[in-house]
Design a protein around this motif. Sequence first.
Motif, PDB file in Angstrom:
ATOM      1  N   ALA A 116     -30.408  12.730 -18.523  1.00  0.00           N
ATOM      2  CA  ALA A 116     -31.864  12.738 -18.720  1.00  0.00           C
ATOM      3  C   ALA A 116     -32.226  12.069 -20.043  1.00  0.00           C
ATOM      4  CB  ALA A 116     -32.388  14.171 -18.685  1.00  0.00           C
ATOM      5  N   ARG A 144     -31.919   8.321 -19.719  1.00  0.00           N
ATOM      6  CA  ARG A 144     -33.071   7.823 -18.956  1.00  0.00           C
ATOM      7  C   ARG A 144     -34.330   7.809 -19.824  1.00  0.00           C
ATOM      8  NH1 ARG A 144     -31.756  11.209 -13.407  1.00  0.00           N
ATOM      9  NH2 ARG A 144     -30.352   9.662 -12.500  1.00  0.00           N
ATOM     10  N   ASN A 178     -37.603  16.847 -29.129  1.00  0.00           N
ATOM     11  CA  ASN A 178     -38.774  17.586 -28.641  1.00  0.00           C
ATOM     12  C   ASN A 178     -38.752  17.741 -27.131  1.00  0.00           C
ATOM     13  OD1 ASN A 178     -40.137  18.330 -30.937  1.00  0.00           O
ATOM     14  ND2 ASN A 178     -41.126  16.328 -31.152  1.00  0.00           N
ATOM     15  N   ALA A 179     -38.412  16.641 -26.444  1.00  0.00           N
ATOM     16  CA  ALA A 179     -38.381  16.696 -24.982  1.00  0.00           C
ATOM     17  C   ALA A 179     -37.307  17.683 -24.511  1.00  0.00           C
ATOM     18  CB  ALA A 179     -38.123  15.306 -24.420  1.00  0.00           C
ATOM     19  N   GLN A 195     -38.542  21.333 -25.127  1.00  0.00           N
ATOM     20  CA  GLN A 195     -39.490  21.794 -24.107  1.00  0.00           C
ATOM     21  C   GLN A 195     -38.761  22.120 -22.809  1.00  0.00           C
ATOM     22  OE1 GLN A 195     -42.537  22.421 -24.718  1.00  0.00           O
ATOM     23  NE2 GLN A 195     -42.648  21.505 -26.751  1.00  0.00           N
ATOM     24  N   THR A 196     -37.809  21.262 -22.459  1.00  0.00           N
ATOM     25  CA  THR A 196     -37.078  21.462 -21.210  1.00  0.00           C
ATOM     26  C   THR A 196     -36.254  22.748 -21.269  1.00  0.00           C
ATOM     27  OG1 THR A 196     -36.952  19.076 -21.006  1.00  0.00           O
ATOM     28  CG2 THR A 196     -35.462  20.348 -19.611  1.00  0.00           C
ATOM     29  N   THR A 218     -38.499  25.844 -21.198  1.00  0.00           N
ATOM     30  CA  THR A 218     -39.050  26.142 -19.880  1.00  0.00           C
ATOM     31  C   THR A 218     -37.988  26.761 -18.977  1.00  0.00           C
ATOM     32  OG1 THR A 218     -40.437  24.208 -20.170  1.00  0.00           O
ATOM     33  CG2 THR A 218     -40.342  25.139 -17.971  1.00  0.00           C
ATOM     34  N   ASP A 231     -46.148  22.996 -19.255  1.00  0.00           N
ATOM     35  CA  ASP A 231     -44.878  22.272 -19.318  1.00  0.00           C
ATOM     36  C   ASP A 231     -45.001  20.947 -20.066  1.00  0.00           C
ATOM     37  OD1 ASP A 231     -43.918  24.303 -17.893  1.00  0.00           O
ATOM     38  OD2 ASP A 231     -43.781  23.247 -15.985  1.00  0.00           O
ATOM     39  N   ALA A 232     -46.114  20.740 -20.762  1.00  0.00           N
ATOM     40  CA  ALA A 232     -46.317  19.458 -21.429  1.00  0.00           C
ATOM     41  C   ALA A 232     -45.146  19.142 -22.346  1.00  0.00           C
ATOM     42  CB  ALA A 232     -47.604  19.502 -22.235  1.00  0.00           C
ATOM     43  N   GLY A 233     -44.685  17.901 -22.302  1.00  0.00           N
ATOM     44  CA  GLY A 233     -43.632  17.490 -23.212  1.00  0.00           C
ATOM     45  C   GLY A 233     -42.242  17.683 -22.677  1.00  0.00           C
ATOM     46  N   LYS A 234     -42.088  18.472 -21.636  1.00  0.00           N
ATOM     47  CA  LYS A 234     -40.713  18.640 -21.130  1.00  0.00           C
ATOM     48  C   LYS A 234     -40.340  17.450 -20.265  1.00  0.00           C
ATOM     49  CE  LYS A 234     -40.684  21.493 -16.890  1.00  0.00           C
ATOM     50  NZ  LYS A 234     -39.688  20.872 -16.090  1.00  0.00           N
ATOM     51  N   LEU A 235     -39.048  17.237 -20.105  1.00  0.00           N
ATOM     52  CA  LEU A 235     -38.592  16.096 -19.326  1.00  0.00           C
ATOM     53  C   LEU A 235     -38.976  16.304 -17.863  1.00  0.00           C
ATOM     54  CD1 LEU A 235     -35.073  15.821 -20.950  1.00  0.00           C
ATOM     55  CD2 LEU A 235     -36.869  14.129 -21.151  1.00  0.00           C
ATOM     56  N   TYR A 257     -36.056  13.042 -14.283  1.00  0.00           N
ATOM     57  CA  TYR A 257     -35.053  12.771 -15.319  1.00  0.00           C
ATOM     58  C   TYR A 257     -33.809  13.624 -15.105  1.00  0.00           C
ATOM     59  CZ  TYR A 257     -38.445  10.289 -18.262  1.00  0.00           C
ATOM     60  OH  TYR A 257     -39.344   9.387 -18.763  1.00  0.00           O
TER      61      TYR A 257
END
Lengths: 280, 275
Positions: free
Chosen positions: A78, A81, A102-103, A106-107, A110, B6-10, B14
């Motif tokens: 990921a 990508r 940051n991405a 967040q992932t 979550t 969920d803003a900002g998460k992949l 992906y």
Amino acid sequence: MSSMPFYVSPEQLMKDRADYARKGIARGRSVVVLGYDKGIVFVAENPSRALHKVSEIYDRIAFAAVGKYNEFENLRVAGVRYADLRGYSYDRTDVTARGLANAYAQTLGTVFTQESKPYEVEIVVAEVGATAEDDQIYRLTYDGSVADELGFVAMGGAAEPIETALKDRWSPGLSLGDALSLAVELLGQDPAPGPAGGTTRTLTAAQLEVAVLDRERPRRTFRRIGGGLLDALLSTEDPTSDAPAEDDPTPGRHDTLTGEGSPRDESSNPQTQRPEQGPE
Amino acid sequence: MTTGADAGKLPAAYLSAGSSSFTEFVGVHAPQLLPSRRVLPPGNMLEAPHGTTIVTATFAGGVVMAGDRRATMGNLIANRDMEKVFAGDEYSAVGIAGTAGIAIELVKLFQVELEHYEKIEGTLLSLEGKANRLASMIRSNLGMAMQGLSVVPLFAGYDLDRQLGRIFSYDVTGGCYEEHDHHSVGSGSLFARGALKKVWHPGLSAEEVVSVVVEALYDAADDDSATGGPDVGRRIWPTVAVVGPEGVRFVGDDELRMVVEAVIAARQGNPGGAR
């Protein structure tokens, strides 16, 4: 009426998940990431040559992980990508470790709160800068927390004693050879579970996965270190303390430096772009 | 990117297991970024800058690719120092003729495609694999080609298994054909090909082949108004890439100046040039 579920308080639920993830991560071997005078070095105890714990993400960004392989491999892909798409639609210089961290945060966050099971991983996203002050090392944990680390990180296995030792013994400006020896010595003290647990081991090149982000290379700065070069860097008798500026001369993929063979022709350009030419 | 909690998460695309192709990933996740997914309004063909002649020829240990620097739009010169030969990756070069904007976008996509595969799979694509990836990109551009925005690349690379340079040509429908010894595409290619047939012969060194391709481009520029000759006044030389076991190397301006000056000098009073 459907059966009434047992009430579990949110605090207990999160604690159970965190314990579950932490246990999974502590089962593996540790990975150490530390800055040296010319970049950032990644050292993992990993006998596999194919299943990597350390990988290239982009020109100046690398990824290291501990925990469940399938989960961090998923995150690595990921990340590649994310970086390639960003670089393609903006510019190569617009891909940053901070954005990627940051991405990932967040992932992971979550997944930790919403999925049935958290990811059992801990990862480092590192970017090498023009100078050691510009280097960035981000540590991300299973629950999505991010920490901006200064100089070094140890994670996975029994990382705490390694981290404590690094606090005392790491300093900016170490040579690659010194940084590597320090990391390997501390990884060997890892009181691993099993019959050999608690004893000090001497790790050999075959048990290690070593890679660097070398700030002095043009464009793609990630190189694995193996073969004779790794032996020479680890050896106390051999004076080698730095990676060569030239890639290996053998035709093929040039992601690994082994220091074997004569240096490549100076005029060859291993990068995929035409070098900038100034006005005559 | 998604909005809300969920803003900002992949995004899910992906993290999904899937192909190691960047183009396929972009096609699913952000198709608007692919040149082939753009829908053109019906109507007249529009005029856009066109790139012209690319020549390539093999030598004992590899292959040389060269392109002129001119882009034309109708009877005008749109650009006089455009680069039309690029490194695909460490062991391949790609040259482009046709609609410049789309061609350069395709090359950029192709470069990312190769690097993406390398990073995800941890190994290099075979030379045929690279040639076929380029073919599928050209194939997906057929709709635009039919509206006049065609791209015809030329692909050359060093085959690490066979240890020799190989050349692949394409047609607008994405057909991929392996060529032997030498090839040329673009508006001046007829003249360049004629020159290559007479000047190139087996067993030349890399330096000699550099001189041969410059000679061929000179002949193309001599008879095709859309191909730019070497511009001595502005010091604009052709782009020349040498691909061999050491990787791709672009020939430096100083080295090229000497080659070009030798070609021009040899044609004083002998406009047909070497033979």
